[in-house]
Write a protein that holds these residues in place. Structure first.
Motif, PDB file in Angstrom:
ATOM      1  N   THR A  60      42.347  27.831-107.138  1.00 28.68           N
ATOM      2  CA  THR A  60      41.524  27.490-105.971  1.00 28.68           C
ATOM      3  C   THR A  60      42.077  26.211-105.352  1.00 28.68           C
ATOM      4  OG1 THR A  60      39.289  27.091-105.128  1.00 28.68           O
ATOM      5  CG2 THR A  60      39.792  26.128-107.265  1.00 28.68           C
ATOM      6  N   GLY A 112      47.539  16.028-119.722  1.00 25.87           N
ATOM      7  CA  GLY A 112      48.921  16.524-119.666  1.00 25.87           C
ATOM      8  C   GLY A 112      49.929  15.400-119.527  1.00 25.87           C
ATOM      9  N   SER A 148      52.077  20.774-105.159  1.00 24.01           N
ATOM     10  CA  SER A 148      53.492  20.791-105.547  1.00 24.01           C
ATOM     11  C   SER A 148      53.673  20.878-107.063  1.00 24.01           C
ATOM     12  CB  SER A 148      54.181  19.505-105.076  1.00 24.01           C
ATOM     13  OG  SER A 148      53.852  19.251-103.745  1.00 24.01           O
ATOM     14  N   VAL A 158      42.832  24.295-110.503  1.00 21.56           N
ATOM     15  CA  VAL A 158      42.270  23.676-109.300  1.00 21.56           C
ATOM     16  C   VAL A 158      43.331  22.751-108.713  1.00 21.56           C
ATOM     17  CG1 VAL A 158      40.957  22.062-110.749  1.00 21.56           C
ATOM     18  CG2 VAL A 158      40.435  22.208-108.345  1.00 21.56           C
ATOM     19  N   GLY A 159      43.735  23.075-107.481  1.00 21.96           N
ATOM     20  CA  GLY A 159      44.793  22.324-106.817  1.00 21.96           C
ATOM     21  C   GLY A 159      46.081  23.138-106.756  1.00 21.96           C
ATOM     22  N   ALA A 160      46.305  23.801-105.626  1.00 19.92           N
ATOM     23  CA  ALA A 160      47.523  24.608-105.445  1.00 19.92           C
ATOM     24  C   ALA A 160      48.561  23.753-104.725  1.00 19.92           C
ATOM     25  CB  ALA A 160      47.204  25.877-104.656  1.00 19.92           C
ATOM     26  N   HIS A 164      51.812  15.022 -98.494  1.00 21.10           N
ATOM     27  CA  HIS A 164      51.576  16.467 -98.630  1.00 21.10           C
ATOM     28  C   HIS A 164      50.093  16.819 -98.518  1.00 21.10           C
ATOM     29  CE1 HIS A 164      51.676  20.362-101.100  1.00 21.10           C
ATOM     30  NE2 HIS A 164      52.219  20.613 -99.929  1.00 21.10           N
ATOM     31  N   PRO A 189      46.461  10.877-114.013  1.00 23.57           N
ATOM     32  CA  PRO A 189      45.735  10.196-115.079  1.00 23.57           C
ATOM     33  C   PRO A 189      44.417  10.893-115.403  1.00 23.57           C
ATOM     34  CG  PRO A 189      45.311   9.115-113.006  1.00 23.57           C
ATOM     35  CD  PRO A 189      46.261  10.243-112.709  1.00 23.57           C
ATOM     36  N   THR A 191      53.222  13.735-119.856  1.00 29.13           N
ATOM     37  CA  THR A 191      54.601  14.180-120.087  1.00 29.13           C
ATOM     38  C   THR A 191      55.374  13.237-121.020  1.00 29.13           C
ATOM     39  OG1 THR A 191      54.987  13.204-117.898  1.00 29.13           O
ATOM     40  CG2 THR A 191      54.998  15.590-118.035  1.00 29.13           C
ATOM     41  N   HIS A 221      40.648  13.411-110.471  1.00 23.37           N
ATOM     42  CA  HIS A 221      40.601  14.118-111.756  1.00 23.37           C
ATOM     43  C   HIS A 221      39.295  13.908-112.523  1.00 23.37           C
ATOM     44  CE1 HIS A 221      45.313  13.895-111.923  1.00 23.37           C
ATOM     45  NE2 HIS A 221      44.877  14.607-110.918  1.00 23.37           N
ATOM     46  N   SER A 251      51.370  21.905-109.576  1.00 26.89           N
ATOM     47  CA  SER A 251      50.820  23.050-110.327  1.00 26.89           C
ATOM     48  C   SER A 251      51.700  24.278-110.188  1.00 26.89           C
ATOM     49  CB  SER A 251      49.389  23.349-109.887  1.00 26.89           C
ATOM     50  OG  SER A 251      49.350  23.724-108.533  1.00 26.89           O
ATOM     51  N   LEU A 272      41.248  23.451-101.751  1.00 24.26           N
ATOM     52  CA  LEU A 272      40.446  23.157-100.557  1.00 24.26           C
ATOM     53  C   LEU A 272      41.098  23.777 -99.324  1.00 24.26           C
ATOM     54  CD1 LEU A 272      39.604  19.356-101.067  1.00 24.26           C
ATOM     55  CD2 LEU A 272      38.080  21.312-101.396  1.00 24.26           C
ATOM     56  N   LEU A 273      42.421  23.919 -99.371  1.00 24.05           N
ATOM     57  CA  LEU A 273      43.142  24.510 -98.236  1.00 24.05           C
ATOM     58  C   LEU A 273      43.457  25.967 -98.571  1.00 24.05           C
ATOM     59  CD1 LEU A 273      45.590  21.515 -97.585  1.00 24.05           C
ATOM     60  CD2 LEU A 273      43.454  22.032 -96.405  1.00 24.05           C
ATOM     61  N   ALA A 325      55.179  13.041-101.412  1.00 28.97           N
ATOM     62  CA  ALA A 325      54.122  13.521-102.314  1.00 28.97           C
ATOM     63  C   ALA A 325      52.737  13.132-101.778  1.00 28.97           C
ATOM     64  CB  ALA A 325      54.328  12.948-103.718  1.00 28.97           C
ATOM     65  N   PHE A 373      44.879  19.948-111.195  1.00 28.39           N
ATOM     66  CA  PHE A 373      46.138  19.473-110.599  1.00 28.39           C
ATOM     67  C   PHE A 373      45.884  18.917-109.200  1.00 28.39           C
ATOM     68  CE2 PHE A 373      47.881  22.333-113.814  1.00 28.39           C
ATOM     69  CZ  PHE A 373      49.020  21.668-114.238  1.00 28.39           C
ATOM     70  N   PHE A 378      36.046  25.469-105.928  1.00 25.10           N
ATOM     71  CA  PHE A 378      35.995  25.040-107.340  1.00 25.10           C
ATOM     72  C   PHE A 378      34.663  25.482-107.949  1.00 25.10           C
ATOM     73  CE2 PHE A 378      35.334  21.299-110.357  1.00 25.10           C
ATOM     74  CZ  PHE A 378      36.172  21.814-111.335  1.00 25.10           C
TER      75      PHE A 378
END
Ligand SMILES: NC(=O)c1ccc[n+]([C@@H]2O[C@H](COP(=O)([O-])OP(=O)(O)OC[C@H]3O[C@@H](n4cnc5c(N)ncnc54)[C@H](O)[C@@H]3O)[C@@H](O)[C@H]2O)c1
Length: 412
Positions: free
Chosen positions: A33, A119, A12, A8-10, A164, A94, A121, A75, A14, A35-36, A161, A69, A55
């Motif tokens: 998936t 996730g 930068s 979920v979230g296409a 976007h 987070p 890092t 989240h 993911s 929203l855009l 970021a 993502f 979603f």
């Protein structure tokens, strides 16, 4: 269990993970998936994956794991919805920005037996791996004090970021309190010390003079005046930590790391390309330079370049190169030729999540651990808004003792 994964979230971030999810031997199918719809379409044609219109459609499908993502403040509710729908959850950091949402995720994970993994890092970064292992072995003696930080100046990619997906109102989200994104600093400290935060006092750097008008009264969704926040954390093992989350700071490299770690018998210290490990041996101190273990071979190969320190300070060798301390040998061979960001850490994130869902065992940074990375940050911001008042930090406890922990080094 074979994994069918829905992203979920296409956006930068993911898109860097899709090739890894597709290549992992335990993941059979990847879909997306957003929203855009044009972003989902781009993923479809770029990676040859399926897409869902929403979603909710994805949750109603036979996808058995969801990878979140979306923008950071979204989240928590999405993770709750996914767990309620019976899906395993991977979430970019987070975890959430409300304590009640974090409690909800932990309760759902406990009652459902579903995997939730954050996730994070910095957990897999060389300094964190080193300090965690030496602390576990007892090399530092009793824990005394450590510092960790996530420095990321707004000018180093953050404007783009937030713009976007933020539209004309992007500043409303860009002014998020730094301590609502605390996992790179506090997460590293909590995981390396093996302790949790009991009390926090935090101060903020008031930033209402800057022409970008991101921080300040009425400027963002949190009414947050601070671009930088420094928290002093009182830990459950009696030690003290200092965590910095800075968004306005004169350092080029956006980076998260443990800077210093002290025990009664030894310490770790870092500056740019140099890492030192100090231990007491009888009445003397022994200093080891552990840089070759913690830096990538690529970085070390440039050590004699005239502009070496500048290059390091600009993060030149960090992005995809792993260090010897990172056990690349345990990763699926299908990952070998693929690039992965954050010094190759994305490969470990994907592998740990896939192995956890497959085995049903708890991955690193499961819901209980993640709660201990996130809740102190939320309380820290409350403290900063109250001029540093020391506040107690609610603790949601350990993961259930009967739930086996994944050994990420072991073959499944
Ligand atoms: N080091 C790290 O761990 C690290 C680094 C970078 C980004 N991140 C995290 O990754 C996340 C994503 O960052 P990004 O830069 O890719 O964001 P982005 O703005 O580029 O993408 C987010 C996407 O989510 C979509 N979205 C939002 N709500 C949705 C919903 N309900 N259903 C479907 N789609 C939805 C948006 O339309 C957008 O396309 C952020 O939370 C960020 O904190 C973590």
């Amino acid at each position: 269990m074979v994994i069918t994964l829905g992203i979920v979230g296409a956006g930068s971030f993911s898109k860097q993970f899709v090739p890894l999810f597709q290549a992992h031997p335990l993941i059979r199918d990847v879909s997306v998936t957003d929203l855009l719809p044009e972003r989902s379409e781009w993923f479809k044609s770029r990676f040859g994956i399926r897409s869902y219109a929403s979603f909710e459609d994805m949750l109603n499908s036979d996808v058995n794991a969801i990878a979140i993502f979306t923008q950071r403040h979204l989240h928590g509710p999405l993770a709750i919805q996914a767990l309620q729908a019976g899906k395993h959850v991977y979430s970019a950091v987070p975890m959430a920005d409300k304590i009640e949402e974090i409690q909800g995720i932990v309760q759902l994970a406990a009652h459902s037996g579903l995997i939730y993994m954050l996730g994070e890092t910095a957990y897999y970064y060389p300094a964190a791996l080193f300090c965690r292992e030496e602390q576990r072995k007892g090399s530092f003696g009793d824990f005394v004090y450590a510092e960790a930080q996530y420095y990321h100046d707004m000018e180093h990619g953050f404007y783009e970021a937030f713009q976007h997906s933020g539209g004309e109102q992007w500043k409303r989200a860009a002014g998020v309190p730094p301590m609502h994104y605390p996992t790179h600093s506090i997460g590293a400290l909590v995981s390396a010390t093996g302790a949790y935060v009991q009390k926090v006092s935090c101060f903020g750097y008031k930033d209402d003079r800057h022409p970008d008008e991101v921080f300040g009264h009425g400027k963002n969704d949190w009414d947050n005046p601070f671009s930088n926040e420094t928290a002093i954390l009182h830990m459950s093992n009696g030690g003290i930590c200092r965590a910095n989350e800075y968004r306005r700071v004169g350092i080029k490299k956006s980076t998260s790391y443990i800077g210093t770690f002290y025990g009664t018998k030894g310490s770790y210290e870092w500056a740019y390309a140099d890492h030192y490990f100090v231990r007491s041996e009888g009445s003397a101190m022994k200093v080891s330079n552990v840089s070759k273990l913690l830096n990538s071979a690529e970085l070390e190969s440039h050590r004699n370049d005239p502009d070496f320190t500048d290059q390091v300070a600009n993060g030149k060798y960090d992005y995809v190169s792993m260090s010897p301390i990172m056990n690349a040998g345990r990763l699926p061979q299908q990952f070998e030729k693929l690039e992965a960001g954050h010094r190759g850490v994305h490969k470990f994130l994907v592998d740990d999540f896939a192995k956890a869902v497959h085995t049903g065992k708890l991955p690193p940074n499961h819901a209980w651990a993640a709660a201990r990375y996130n809740i102190p940050g939320i309380v820290a911001h409350q403290s900063a808004m109250r001029d540093g008042e020391a506040l107690a930090v609610p603790d949601l406890g350990d993961a259930p003792a009967e739930w086996a922990l994944l050994d990420p080094e072991a073959a499944v």
